[in-house]
Scaffold this motif. Structure first.
Motif, PDB file in Angstrom:
ATOM      1  N   GLN A   1       0.814  -1.215   0.000  1.00 56.34           N
ATOM      2  CA  GLN A   1       0.000   0.000   0.000  1.00 56.34           C
ATOM      3  C   GLN A   1       0.851   1.269   0.000  1.00 56.34           C
ATOM      4  OE1 GLN A   1      -2.451   1.357   3.381  1.00 56.34           O
ATOM      5  NE2 GLN A   1      -4.136   0.232   2.479  1.00 56.34           N
TER       6      GLN A   1
ATOM      7  N   ARG B   1       1.369   3.962  -3.148  1.00 55.28           N
ATOM      8  CA  ARG B   1       0.976   5.346  -2.913  1.00 55.28           C
ATOM      9  C   ARG B   1       2.190   6.262  -3.040  1.00 55.28           C
ATOM     10  NH1 ARG B   1      -2.502   4.454   1.695  1.00 55.28           N
ATOM     11  NH2 ARG B   1      -0.801   4.954   3.098  1.00 55.28           N
TER      12      ARG B   1
ATOM     13  N   ILE C   1      -1.614  23.846   6.268  1.00 58.82           N
ATOM     14  CA  ILE C   1      -1.593  22.761   5.281  1.00 58.82           C
ATOM     15  C   ILE C   1      -0.825  21.547   5.780  1.00 58.82           C
ATOM     16  CG2 ILE C   1      -2.015  24.146   3.220  1.00 58.82           C
ATOM     17  CD1 ILE C   1       1.007  24.234   2.780  1.00 58.82           C
ATOM     18  N   TYR C   2      -0.395  21.560   7.051  1.00 61.25           N
ATOM     19  CA  TYR C   2       0.248  20.357   7.580  1.00 61.25           C
ATOM     20  C   TYR C   2      -0.759  19.215   7.544  1.00 61.25           C
ATOM     21  CZ  TYR C   2       2.401  16.976  10.652  1.00 61.25           C
ATOM     22  OH  TYR C   2       2.929  15.816  11.148  1.00 61.25           O
ATOM     23  N   GLY C   3      -0.280  18.026   7.224  1.00 59.57           N
ATOM     24  CA  GLY C   3      -1.186  16.894   7.151  1.00 59.57           C
ATOM     25  C   GLY C   3      -1.798  16.731   5.778  1.00 59.57           C
ATOM     26  N   THR C   4      -1.451  17.635   4.842  1.00 63.24           N
ATOM     27  CA  THR C   4      -1.918  17.479   3.470  1.00 63.24           C
ATOM     28  C   THR C   4      -0.694  17.373   2.568  1.00 63.24           C
ATOM     29  OG1 THR C   4      -1.856  19.810   2.886  1.00 63.24           O
ATOM     30  CG2 THR C   4      -3.838  19.023   3.990  1.00 63.24           C
TER      31      THR C   4
ATOM     32  N   TRP D   1      -0.067  19.279   0.236  1.00 66.70           N
ATOM     33  CA  TRP D   1       0.363  20.632  -0.158  1.00 66.70           C
ATOM     34  C   TRP D   1       1.619  21.062   0.561  1.00 66.70           C
ATOM     35  CZ3 TRP D   1      -2.060  22.427  -4.277  1.00 66.70           C
ATOM     36  CH2 TRP D   1      -3.332  21.912  -4.572  1.00 66.70           C
TER      37      TRP D   1
ATOM     38  N   ILE E   1      10.543  13.476   5.383  1.00 70.52           N
ATOM     39  CA  ILE E   1      10.418  12.639   6.571  1.00 70.52           C
ATOM     40  C   ILE E   1       9.765  13.409   7.724  1.00 70.52           C
ATOM     41  CG2 ILE E   1      12.737  13.137   7.488  1.00 70.52           C
ATOM     42  CD1 ILE E   1      11.626   9.620   7.512  1.00 70.52           C
TER      43      ILE E   1
ATOM     44  N   TYR F   1       5.561  14.377   6.049  1.00 61.42           N
ATOM     45  CA  TYR F   1       4.527  13.491   5.518  1.00 61.42           C
ATOM     46  C   TYR F   1       3.612  13.001   6.627  1.00 61.42           C
ATOM     47  CZ  TYR F   1       6.159   9.039   7.399  1.00 61.42           C
ATOM     48  OH  TYR F   1       6.459   8.001   8.237  1.00 61.42           O
ATOM     49  N   THR F   2       2.431  12.531   6.230  1.00 57.61           N
ATOM     50  CA  THR F   2       1.543  11.840   7.169  1.00 57.61           C
ATOM     51  C   THR F   2       0.937  10.659   6.423  1.00 57.61           C
ATOM     52  OG1 THR F   2      -0.115  13.429   6.521  1.00 57.61           O
ATOM     53  CG2 THR F   2       0.799  13.676   8.711  1.00 57.61           C
ATOM     54  N   GLY F   3       0.048   9.941   7.093  1.00 53.43           N
ATOM     55  CA  GLY F   3      -0.603   8.815   6.453  1.00 53.43           C
ATOM     56  C   GLY F   3      -1.302   9.300   5.195  1.00 53.43           C
ATOM     57  N   GLY F   4      -1.000   8.665   4.065  1.00 53.07           N
ATOM     58  CA  GLY F   4      -1.635   9.062   2.812  1.00 53.07           C
ATOM     59  C   GLY F   4      -0.750   9.905   1.929  1.00 53.07           C
TER      60      GLY F   4
ATOM     61  N   GLU G   1       2.671   9.601   1.829  1.00 51.29           N
ATOM     62  CA  GLU G   1       3.995   8.993   1.744  1.00 51.29           C
ATOM     63  C   GLU G   1       4.546   9.145   0.321  1.00 51.29           C
ATOM     64  OE1 GLU G   1       1.238   7.353   2.650  1.00 51.29           O
ATOM     65  OE2 GLU G   1       1.528   6.433   4.615  1.00 51.29           O
TER      66      GLU G   1
ATOM     67  N   ARG H   1      10.823   3.513   5.435  1.00 51.91           N
ATOM     68  CA  ARG H   1       9.983   2.757   6.367  1.00 51.91           C
ATOM     69  C   ARG H   1      10.165   1.255   6.204  1.00 51.91           C
ATOM     70  NH1 ARG H   1       8.860   5.035  10.817  1.00 51.91           N
ATOM     71  NH2 ARG H   1       8.241   7.175  10.538  1.00 51.91           N
TER      72      ARG H   1
ATOM     73  N   TYR I   1      -4.047   4.698  12.222  1.00 52.65           N
ATOM     74  CA  TYR I   1      -2.634   4.920  12.534  1.00 52.65           C
ATOM     75  C   TYR I   1      -2.243   3.830  13.512  1.00 52.65           C
ATOM     76  CZ  TYR I   1      -2.211   9.562  10.402  1.00 52.65           C
ATOM     77  OH  TYR I   1      -2.148  10.603   9.507  1.00 52.65           O
TER      78      TYR I   1
ATOM     79  N   GLN J   1      -7.167   2.520   4.992  1.00 53.36           N
ATOM     80  CA  GLN J   1      -5.872   3.105   4.640  1.00 53.36           C
ATOM     81  C   GLN J   1      -5.117   3.266   5.947  1.00 53.36           C
ATOM     82  OE1 GLN J   1      -6.232   6.786   2.330  1.00 53.36           O
ATOM     83  NE2 GLN J   1      -4.430   7.480   3.422  1.00 53.36           N
TER      84      GLN J   1
ATOM     85  N   PHE K   1      -1.421   4.257   8.259  1.00 54.93           N
ATOM     86  CA  PHE K   1      -0.067   4.759   8.456  1.00 54.93           C
ATOM     87  C   PHE K   1       0.563   3.846   9.486  1.00 54.93           C
ATOM     88  CE2 PHE K   1       2.573   7.028  11.552  1.00 54.93           C
ATOM     89  CZ  PHE K   1       3.605   7.440  10.742  1.00 54.93           C
TER      90      PHE K   1
ATOM     91  N   GLN L   1      -5.970  13.270  10.651  1.00 54.57           N
ATOM     92  CA  GLN L   1      -6.287  12.413   9.512  1.00 54.57           C
ATOM     93  C   GLN L   1      -6.893  11.095   9.977  1.00 54.57           C
ATOM     94  OE1 GLN L   1      -5.219  13.480   6.250  1.00 54.57           O
ATOM     95  NE2 GLN L   1      -4.803  15.353   7.377  1.00 54.57           N
TER      96      GLN L   1
END
Lengths: 580, 349
Positions: free
Chosen positions: A366, A370, A438-441, A443, A518, A521-524, A526, A534, B52, B76, B78, B99
């Motif tokens: 996954q 991604r 925009i942290y967590g996106t 962008w 590093i 990034y967050t989940g989604g 990557e 990782r 998560y 999904q 992390f 998230q």
């Protein structure tokens, strides 16, 4: 703003409506400028404020506390050792190689030159991974080879050590010293050497007493650049340094934010320290080069003569091949081999071959899937935006007399000296809160990539516009074309190949970016580098190798395209900067 | 020109922030607060769940595959070390951009901190009944899902029938030990549990053997399988169990004087924009089916009504040492400093 002034004058001369022209030109350029200030200036401001404890408090106590902690002091000492070590190493291997490929009749000079470029283009965290396979204390291939040959009880070499880190980073950054020395040696006028010979000097005396002093500034400059670059390379510092229990400033900064609760003030203070080291190094390099610049070493094409080494040329070739074997051939080779092997520790055989890891990396895992998609998206968008801003900055610099354009130009070049970790801390502090949370996106990654690599686009666009005579555009304006029309029909078509190079020069490092990603990034969100990092943590080394090979193929293909577009890889020492 | 510039900036600000704000559900969707209130149709309409977790990816993949097959809802996730997971949840919450719908970490102190910050949602689940009181939050914001025992894992070729069987034994295996912790200190809680029960001297002696430090338990297993090192201390029992079952030359044991246990726990996030799907997934994860998959992967379930993994010792036969989460959370900074002074390297403090 002054941007309107020259346009207005031109418009008045043409007797055309002023208002529409000002607004359009102003809008395009203003937008690019605002974007630059927002992506580079604003995070840097936050970095500074953060070290003072903002937004909770303002004061110097955070800085004091950060520098009083023994952990941070140790990281500083290790980082300085690393810089010194790689600087010296870059001279020891970069200078002989440069001399061999530029001034002698050694065979395979072009091959050696291309392989040095490859060592530099390869993302350094991949070299680090490769060396775990090659020089891991027990299972590493070289160690097992040495054990077999000399009967050591255990593997004699341990990559997880300070010399190990210096070695892995050194075989990447020595390219700076190599390329600078190479260009300098290429431009030493042969008449000086001939004069020496006429006066009775032997060949080796000429080399030592004419060539070496002439290129000394280039060597020192290269060593400094190597040292500065080594400070910033989070990837190998983390991949080799962490298991070795050696902490450097970038890995220390990562840990202060990566553990919870994040310690922003300390991270900012350490970032400023890293910026200070980088800026001091760059200033030293500049100052040194300026003071010691010899007129004979110029950019002009000069006649050079190649030294006939006789049989000694084979010994030199053996030396050069050894260096590039370690810096390029072995790392790429081992990653490729592992990517196709069922188990990397088993010996190579037909029954051990498989495509399974590529299947996992490109289709099943996954995060990896991604990561690949995100990396392509991000690198493409970042390159497009960086070229837009870079072109606008270059245009303001070369085609207008707007006040403050030098400052802009400087701001657009500034990130070149900023480690990715530092940029990431600034961007985190700036974009984790209002007005632009925009942290967590994805962008925030785009913002980081544009900010980091904008210098590459700006310099490239600047060089491109310089080659186009402004009179062509003036002719367009005189015959009545609008500003936008002139840009679209004259400037853009003429500079298209150059702008494509600029695009690729951003795309390549953005595609494999690790050190800023590093932290952001967050989940989604990557990227491919995160997937590699990782999965390496989880010990899935075969899949990691498959992803690494995929990355290398993409990066090398595009780098070859750059070199083809720019005419020749020989003429330029500006290989794309791929930093971890 | 100044007018244009201002309008540029305004336009930029509007264009830049609008999609980020519009696209995100800022309202804290209440959703079900009790398993009985879960609406499966709504869950399906919400479409996916974001998890998560610090659990081994092979187990996560198996749990998710079965869930997606049953409900058609994608998961999904992390995956990082337990400190990465807690760190990300807290940082995202600081930014107002959470998230995750559900969080799971082998770090109760981290979940307690999330609760303290008001990030977790109290939820009443039938899974609470078969789980001991001390293994769940009385307010229902978090619940233990698994127990990981920190064992001695060793290479059978190296030690044969006489492996190091006590923590003290290990201190004699100079140059042959391996342990794990990421640079943000994932391995710290169990080391702390060991130190607070057997003294910091034990850790000093272990450190004196110059143990190899790796990033994760998975890598400990590989290092032992290859014979690079002989024994791993405080290894995850499930990873050791898997290595042995795969026929690798390793085995593991629970030292008789006591084994630190590490509690993995999960909770639902208040900020979740997919409350029904999240709760449905939570029920799946904590329910008999999800827990059975967990056990199949070698983990001990926190539920008293679920059997231990095949071929492993029941927990009742092992002397477990429970961690003191409250103390760890309170003194985390000093503990990490002390570990850094003992073992060297980066512990995230």
């Amino acid at each position: 703003m002054q941007a309107a002034a020259p346009a207005a004058v031109a418009d008045r001369a043409n007797g055309r409506s002023i208002a529409s022209k000002i607004s359009f030109q102003g809008l395009v350029l203003g937008f690019a400028v605002a974007l630059l200030l927002f992506l580079v200036g604003y995070p840097l401001l936050w970095l500074f404020l953060g070290s003072l404890g903002a937004p909770q408090s303002l004061g110097l106590e955070h800085l004091q506390r950060a520098f009083a902690r023994p952990q941070n002091y140790a990281a500083l000492v290790n980082t300085l050792q690393l810089a010194l070590g790689t600087g010296v190493m870059s001279v020891l291997i970069g200078v002989p190689l440069a001399w061999a490929t530029s001034r002698t009749n050694m065979p395979l000079r072009y091959v050696i030159h291309a392989l040095v470029a490859l060592s530099y283009i390869m993302p350094p965290y991949l070299t680090a991974l490769a060396y775990i396979f090659l020089l891991g204390p027990e299972a590493g291939h070289f160690n097992r080879l040495l054990q077999g040959l000399f009967g050591f009880e255990s593997g004699p070499l341990n990559i997880f050590s300070m010399p190990g880190v210096i070695f892995v980073i050194g075989i990447h950054v020595f390219a700076f010293t190599y390329f600078l020395t190479y260009s300098a040696l290429k431009s030493v006028d042969a008449s000086l050497e001939e004069s020496a010979q006429v006066l009775g000097a032997k060949r080796w005396q000429t080399t030592l007493r004419i060539n070496l002093p002439l290129v000394a500034p280039a060597i020192t400059g290269g060593a400094l650049l190597s040292a500065i670059d080594s400070l910033a390379l989070f990837g190998p510092q983390a991949i080799i340094g962490t298991p070795a229990q050696i902490v450097f400033l970038p890995t220390r900064i990562y840990a202060t934010i990566g553990s919870y609760p994040p310690r922003w003030a300390e991270a900012s203070a350490l970032s400023l320290l890293l910026v200070f080291l980088t800026v001091a190094g760059l200033a030293l390099q500049r100052g040194y080069l300026e003071r010691r610049s010899y007129v004979t070493v110029s950019g002009k094409g000069v006649r050079t003569q190649l030294l006939n080494l006789g049989p000694a040329r084979w010994a030199l070739l053996a030396f050069c091949l050894t260096i590039v074997f370690f810096s390029a051939i072995a790392p790429v080779g081992i990653l490729t081999l592992n990517a196709f092997s069922k188990s990397w520790t088993d010996p190579l055989s037909l029954s051990n071959l498989t495509l399974e890891h590529f299947h996992t990396a490109l289709f099943l895992d996954q995060v990896a899937v991604r990561g690949i998609i995100n990396s392509f998206k991000l690198a493409t968008s970042a390159a497009a935006i960086a070229v837009l801003i870079g072109a606008a900055v270059a245009y303001l610099d070369l085609r207008t007399n707007v006040r403050g354009r030098r400052v802009l130009d400087y701001l657009a070049i500034l990130p070149l000296g900023l480690p990715g970790t530092v940029m990431a801390v600034g961007i985190l502090l700036a974009f984790i809160r209002l007005p632009i949370p925009i942290y967590g996106t994805i962008w925030i990654l785009l913002a980081a990539y544009v900010a980091r690599f904008i210098p590459l686009a700006t310099r490239s666009a600047n060089a491109t516009f310089r080659q186009i005579d402004p009179s062509l555009e003036e002719a367009g304006r005189i015959t009545g074309a609008s500003w936008f029309h002139v840009i679209r029909r004259i400037l853009v078509p003429l500079s298209r190949p150059g702008l494509l190079v600029a695009f690729l020069l951003v795309f390549i490092p953005a595609f494999g970016e690790l050190s800023a990603t590093i932290l952001l990034y967050t989940g989604g969100t990557e990227t491919i580098a995160i997937a590699i990092y990782r999965l390496n943590d989880l010990g899935q080394l075969e899949v990691v190798s498959a992803l690494a090979v995929f990355t290398i193929v993409v990066v090398l293909t595009l780098a070859a395209l750059v070199s083809w577009l720019s005419g020749s890889s020989w003429s330029s020492s500006e290989t794309p900067a791929v930093r971890g | 020109m100044s007018i244009e510039r201002r309008s540029v900036l305004k336009g930029l600000a509007a264009a830049g922030t609008a999609p980020f704000i519009a696209g995100h559900a800022w309202s804290q969707a209440a959703g079900p607060s009790d398993a009985g209130q879960i609406d499966v149709e709504k869950a399906k309409a919400e479409g996916k769940v974001v998890l998560y977790t610090s659990l081994d990816t092979q187990i996560v993949d198996a749990i998710n595959a079965a869930f997606t097959k049953k409900y058609g809802i994608e998961v999904q996730y992390f995956r990082g070390g337990s400190s990465d997971v807690t760190g990300k949840v807290l940082a995202e919450a600081d930014a107002g951009r959470s998230q995750a719908d559900m969080v799971d970490a082998s770090d109760v102190a981290g979940l307690m901190l999330m609760k303290e910050r008001g990030l977790l949602k109290p939820f009443k689940s039938p899974a609470m009944d078969p789980i001991a009181k001390e293994l769940r939050d009385p307010d229902g914001t978090w619940i233990a899902d698994r127990l990981t025992q920190a064992v001695i894992h060793y290479n059978t070729k190296e030690f044969g029938s006489a492996p190091p069987s006590t923590w003290e034994d290990l201190t004699k295996a100079s140059g042959r030990l391996v342990y794990f912790s990421s640079s943000s200190g994932d391995g710290a809680p169990r080391l702390y549990t060991l130190a607070s029960n057997f003294g910091w001297d034990l850790l000093k002696k272990l450190a004196a053997t110059k143990p190899l430090r790796v990033q994760t338990p998975q890598v400990i297993a590989q290092v032992l399988e290859r014979g690079e090192r002989g024994a791993g201390f405080l290894q995850n029992d499930n990873i050791a169990w898997r290595s042995k079952r795969q026929g690798k030359p390793t085995d593991y044991l629970f030292p008789a004087e006591g084994v630190p246990t590490e509690v993995g726990a999960c909770g639902l996030l208040k900020s979740s924009a997919r409350p029904h799907a999240a709760a449905l997934y939570y029920e799946w994860w904590m329910g008999p089916e999800g827990q059975a998959i967990l056990v199949k992967g070698g983990k001990y379930s926190s539920r008293t009504d679920v059997e231990p993994p095949e071929g492993s010792v029941p927990l009742s036969k092992i002397k477990l040492i429970a961690p003191d989460h409250v103390e760890y959370k309170k003194n985390k900074s000093q503990i990490l400093d002390r570990l850094a002074a003992t073992f060297g390297g980066e512990w995230g403090n």
